[in-house]
Each structure stands twice: as C-alpha cells, then as structure tokens.
Design an enzyme around this catalytic site. Structure first.
Site, short mmCIF file in Angstrom:
data_model
loop_
_atom_site.label_atom_id
_atom_site.label_comp_id
_atom_site.label_asym_id
_atom_site.label_seq_id
_atom_site.Cartn_x
_atom_site.Cartn_y
_atom_site.Cartn_z
N ASP A 19 0.84 -1.19 0.00
CA ASP A 19 0.00 0.00 0.00
C ASP A 19 0.88 1.25 0.00
OD1 ASP A 19 -1.88 2.00 0.44
OD2 ASP A 19 -1.99 1.60 2.60
N ASP A 35 -4.05 3.96 2.88
CA ASP A 35 -5.47 3.70 3.15
C ASP A 35 -5.71 2.25 3.58
OD1 ASP A 35 -5.09 2.33 0.79
OD2 ASP A 35 -6.72 3.29 -0.31
N ASP A 38 -2.02 -1.22 -3.72
CA ASP A 38 -2.34 -0.49 -4.94
C ASP A 38 -1.23 -0.65 -5.97
OD1 ASP A 38 -0.30 1.32 -4.00
OD2 ASP A 38 -1.83 2.31 -2.78
N ASP A 43 -5.39 -10.64 -15.15
CA ASP A 43 -6.49 -11.58 -14.95
C ASP A 43 -7.62 -11.20 -15.90
OD1 ASP A 43 -7.85 -13.68 -13.46
OD2 ASP A 43 -6.58 -13.08 -11.79
N ASP A 78 -9.90 -16.52 -15.89
CA ASP A 78 -10.65 -17.04 -14.75
C ASP A 78 -11.75 -18.00 -15.21
OD1 ASP A 78 -11.14 -16.68 -11.79
OD2 ASP A 78 -13.10 -16.04 -12.52
N GLU A 113 -7.71 -20.99 -16.19
CA GLU A 113 -8.13 -21.65 -14.95
C GLU A 113 -9.32 -22.53 -15.27
OE1 GLU A 113 -9.60 -20.50 -10.45
OE2 GLU A 113 -10.45 -19.47 -12.19
N HIS A 145 -4.49 -17.21 -4.56
CA HIS A 145 -5.37 -16.39 -3.73
C HIS A 145 -6.60 -17.14 -3.25
CE1 HIS A 145 -6.97 -16.29 -7.76
NE2 HIS A 145 -8.12 -15.84 -7.29
N ASP A 146 -6.85 -18.32 -3.78
CA ASP A 146 -8.01 -19.13 -3.39
C ASP A 146 -7.65 -20.31 -2.51
OD1 ASP A 146 -9.92 -17.58 -4.72
OD2 ASP A 146 -9.71 -18.71 -6.59
#
Length: 555
Positions: free
Chosen positions: A21, A25, A29, A98, A206, A264, A337-338
């Site tokens: 970051d 915040d 990013d 992605d 995806d 994927e 990430h899953d």
C-alpha cells in the site's frame, strides 16, 4: 522471441489488495506494486500476474468487474498502470492480467442495460430465464433449474423488474455472460486487444472452461427439493474449444511479441487439458487444474479437510506429467489467492517451518511445467491465526460459516475447517519487514497482518542466504540455466513411499535426481544419493534424509 518462451519462465502472482500500500489507506495499490518490483527482480521471476485491478464493487474482491477498461480507484489510475507496466518491462519481466469473462458485476453497464427490459438489445448478453412452469417468481423452487452456486445457495437470482431470473454460477452480484451471443464474444475480444495495445503480455483466464452452457440448462441430479451440481451442463463443454480458438485468432494471431495464455479450469481432466494446450489446436498455452489441491478435501468438501496422502498426491502429479509429456504443458502451483498457505497446509509451519517451506518448493519447481509463485510463498508465509468471524473478509468463508451453523453443524468443527482452508489465509498482507503492519501500510490494513511478520518478513530473508527467499531464488536459477529442468523427461520414483517424494528428469546425457522427505522424521532412502549436490535445504546430504530435507542431485 521463442514462441514457447514460457516453458523456462517462472510466474509470480500478485494479489494487489494485499501486496503493498503506497497511499496509507490500508489497501494495496498499483504504485505499491511498482515500489516493490526490485524484490521480484531479485527473486528472478519472469512474469508478474496481477489479480483483477479493474473497476469493481468488490463483492468478490475484484472478480466482479463493472468496467473492463478502467482501473478501480482503490488501486490507482490508468496512468499508474501504464507506469507499472513500463517498470516491469524495464526489469526484463512481463505483465499478465487476470481476465474475468465468465461473468461481470451486476453493476456493469452491459448488465444494467440487459436487466432494463426484455426488449433491450443487450438482454441476450446474459442468461435469462422465466420461472419454472407452475411457479411464481421468487417462491421456493421457482428457479429455472436446480443448479447450486459455487458460493452456496441457488445459481439463479430473481429480478422483479422483468419477472425473470438471471444465472450466476458465483455470487448473485456476478451474472454470467451469454457466450453463445457473438456480440458478447466480440466485445470481450475487443477489450483484450485494448489491453494488449497498452503493453500487456497475456492473460490468466478465470474459470474459462465454464463459459459454455448447455442450451437447455437442464436440472442436475439431486434429491427432490434439493440443489444439484450443474457442472456436467456447464463444465468444459465442447463449445469452449471453439470459443478459445476464435479468441486466439481474433486477439493474438498476427500480433508481434511473446504472449502467455493460461486458463483456470476447475474439474478439467488430463485428456481435456492436453487438447486445450496442444499447440496444434491454437487454444491456450497451459491450464490451471485443481486435482492435486482437492486431495485433502474430506466428505464434507474443502472445509472438511483430511490429512494428505502423499501417495495419492504423487499419483496425481505423475498422471499430469505423463499425459502432457509429449503434447501440451503443465502449470505448477501449490498456492494462490483461493488456497490456504502451502507451508501450513502441506508442510509444518511450526517446528520445521523453513525446512518444509523449502522442501515443498523444491519438489514443485523441478517438475516439467511452468511454476507459479503466489505472493509471500517465497517467504514461507503461513496461515493466519484468525480468532473469530469478525476477522474474516472472504464471501465464500462467511457464507459457509453462516449456512453450516444454520444447519446445526458443530461450531468448533466448522470454525476449524474455515481456519484451515479459508481463502483469507492467502490474502493477509505481504510481510515486508518487522515493523508496524509488516511494512505493508502506514494505515489500518483491510485485513489484519499476520503477527509473525515480526520475524517472518522479506527484509530479514533477503539478508539471510539460508532463507526461504534465497532457496526460491536458487530454484528459479536452476530452471533458467539447466535445459533438463525445462525439456527433460519425468519419471516418478518410489511412488508408494508414504513420506518421500522422488523423481528424475533426463535430457540426453544429463540426469537430475530430486528427493525430498516430506515428513518430520528421518527417512532412509533406497536410492543412490551420491551425485553432485546442486541444491539442498539441509546439510549434510546422506542416505538418510533429515526431516523435511530436500536434495537436487546431478546423477
């Protein structure tokens, strides 16, 4: 450039919300990613894959896209993106985005038009159906079929404005696009060309094998009144091949440069993957499959984990290596990430943390295929010690918790399953240093930083040649320097051994032997380990392997 440059490449996945970051915040990013590119360059990776940064309401952390041609303000601007891609290229790396085109957000202008009326020109851009015969919109059982959504509940959402249901295989805020409509396909291809024109080097697609649905949308087998698994009617149907060939032709053919396309594909078989990745078929370069990361799912599914049987894991990996040996190509991964953190799931994140993190990496990376490193994996980042549901952010975990508890399941068992297997484990911020919030942000992070960042962090590991980071760097170096790692044949050794993972790679006169003890006890090995040691995570190397010891030998 070699058309198959990706065979010797290593891909690094960035989940932008949790990477770095720059603005304080608490949300990662694009400028934060740019600021940490030297970490990736030092690791030696070739490709940076960004999870979605498109404009999104974030019902599913950016996999619900409301504008395919803009950056979500939480991540920055298109100017920030252009700067990032320039800096990636300046370091000799490529950038892959992605591509989420099975569905959009329900806030996408396309869907806003589609739901505005049955006579709207974009009505047929999504999958709409009236209620089941004899039923009124919204009443139980009125859905057009009995398919369940991946995120629990029915795969249909009633829309009172037009009196019909729309299909959503995922969240209700993720309506499925109608890929039978050529206007939809051309709109997608035009968007892809737009990003390639900006300098993007390819796409990770995806759930791309779900884009073709059975035209009749039939009910799935199920008990009366229960939801069924509709996968046979939307998973890897023949038309997917037609769509991917058309995509290749319309988007990539005749374009200068070296590109990467990876699909994927939940539920894909080895034979199907071979067809998708056969260069003669002009579809995609490689697939992500899930067989090996489903082997520890128990009778109740992923949130009911069971201990991994290493023999079954080896059998799965060997089958994929064998089927795609002559034609096609494998993706190699343990985390994303899953998935929960690999060292916590498959290793020992306590006593043998460093040893097991590096052993698992060694075993994975030297297979035939393209390895994927998920952010923080190169540091051996672990699952997070979430204390209650308030600490969670993931829609899948929260839905499961709510429904399992409502169904009367044991609360402790349900929570253990979520703690072990929930997607938030992979989504805690990258641990850059031992300071406040692991150096991720100067603000309050969107999800809590793992408290072990005080000692488990990139700054400490970059300074320690024995670290997980430097072991990953050496593995990547082996792939870049030894043709046998890229092109060699694969043969599994000791397939029935419950604790030792061993295989050989051969190219001409060169033979590599990879042997790892994936247990916390010493293991004698009935193989000759007397060759030249190219890499080891524990010294010395002998005929008895230490707990979680991994060795790469030139035999």
């Amino acid at each position: 450039m070699d058309a198959q440059w990706w065979k010797s490449a290593v891909v690094y996945q960035v989940y932008p919300r949790s990477f770095a970051d720059s603005g304080g915040d608490g949300i990662g990013d694009l400028a934060g990613i740019t600021s940490r590119l030297d970490h990736l360059a030092a690791l030696g990776v070739d490709v940076v894959w960004l999870s979605p940064v498109y404009r999104s309401p974030h019902a599913d952390n950016g996999y619900d896209i409301s504008d395919y041609r803009d950056i979500d303000p939480v991540f920055g601007t298109l100017a920030d993106f252009d700067h990032l891609i320039g800096e990636v290229h300046a370091r000799g790396m490529k950038l892959v985005m992605d591509l989420v085109v099975n569905h959009t957000s329900d806030e996408h202008p396309w869907f806003a038009e589609s739901r505005s009326g049955k006579d709207n020109p974009k009505r047929d851009w999504y999958v709409w159906r009236p209620p089941r015969d004899g039923h009124e919109l919204g009443e139980p059982g009125a859905e057009p079929n009995n398919w369940s959504s991946f995120f629990s509940g029915p795969a249909w959402q009633a829309d009172p404005a037009t009196g019909e249901y729309y299909l959503h295989l995922f969240d209700r805020k993720q309506p499925d696009l109608n890929w039978d409509n050529p206007e939809v396909r051309e709109a997608v291809y035009d968007m892809m060309r737009w990003w390639l024109d900006r300098g993007v080097d390819g796409f990770r697609m995806d759930v791309i094998n779900l884009i073709a649905k059975h035209p009749d949308l039939p009910d799935a087998p199920a008990e009366p009144g229960a939801l069924g698994d509709g996968f046979p009617y939307y998973g890897t149907l023949p038309r997917v091949h037609e769509h991917l060939r058309e995509m290749r032709r319309e988007v990539f053919d005749g374009r200068e440069g070296g590109f990467l396309t990876v699909g994927e594909m939940p539920g894909v078989t080895t034979q199907q993957a071979r067809e998708f990745t056969d260069p003669a078929n002009h579809e995609i370069d490689m697939v992500f499959q899930f067989e090996h990361v489903s082997l520890d799912h128990g009778p109740g599914g992923k949130f009911d984990p069971v201990p991994l049987d290493l023999r079954a894991f080896k059998a799965s990996m060997a089958a994929w290596q064998g089927e795609l040996a002559e034609v096609g190509w494998n993706s190699l991964y343990l985390g994303n990430h899953d998935q929960p953190r690999a060292v916590s799931r498959f290793g020992d994140d306590d006593r043998w943390w460093r040893e097991s993190a590096t052993a698992l990496a060694t075993v994975l990376h030297l297979h035939r295929g393209t390895p994927y490193v998920y952010q923080g994996e190169e540091l051996g980042m672990t699952n997070s010690p979430f204390v209650d549901a308030e600490a969670l952010r993931d829609v899948e975990s929260l839905n499961h918790l709510r429904q399992a508890l409502a169904a009367g399941q044991d609360a402790d068992a349900v929570w253990r399953g979520v703690r072990a297997m929930g997607r938030d484990n992979a989504r805690t911020p990258v641990q850059w240093d031992g300071g406040t919030n692991g150096g991720f942000t100067t603000g309050t992070p969107w999800i809590a930083v793992n408290p072990n960042s005080s000692w488990l962090n990139a700054e400490a590991q970059r300074a320690d040649q024995a670290s997980v980071f430097h072991h990953y760097r050496r593995l990547i170096e082996l792939r870049h320097t030894l043709p046998v790692v890229v092109e060699g044949t694969f043969r599994m050794l000791l397939p029935e051994h419950p604790d030792v993972y061993a295989y050989e790679r051969v190219l001409g006169e060169e033979r590599l032997l990879v042997v790892a003890n994936l247990s916390g006890t010493e293991q004698p090995v009935d193989l000759d380990l007397g060759g030249e040691v190219l890499l080891a995570n524990v010294e010395p190397v002998g005929q008895v392997l230490a707990p979680w010891q991994a060795v790469v030998l030139r035999a």
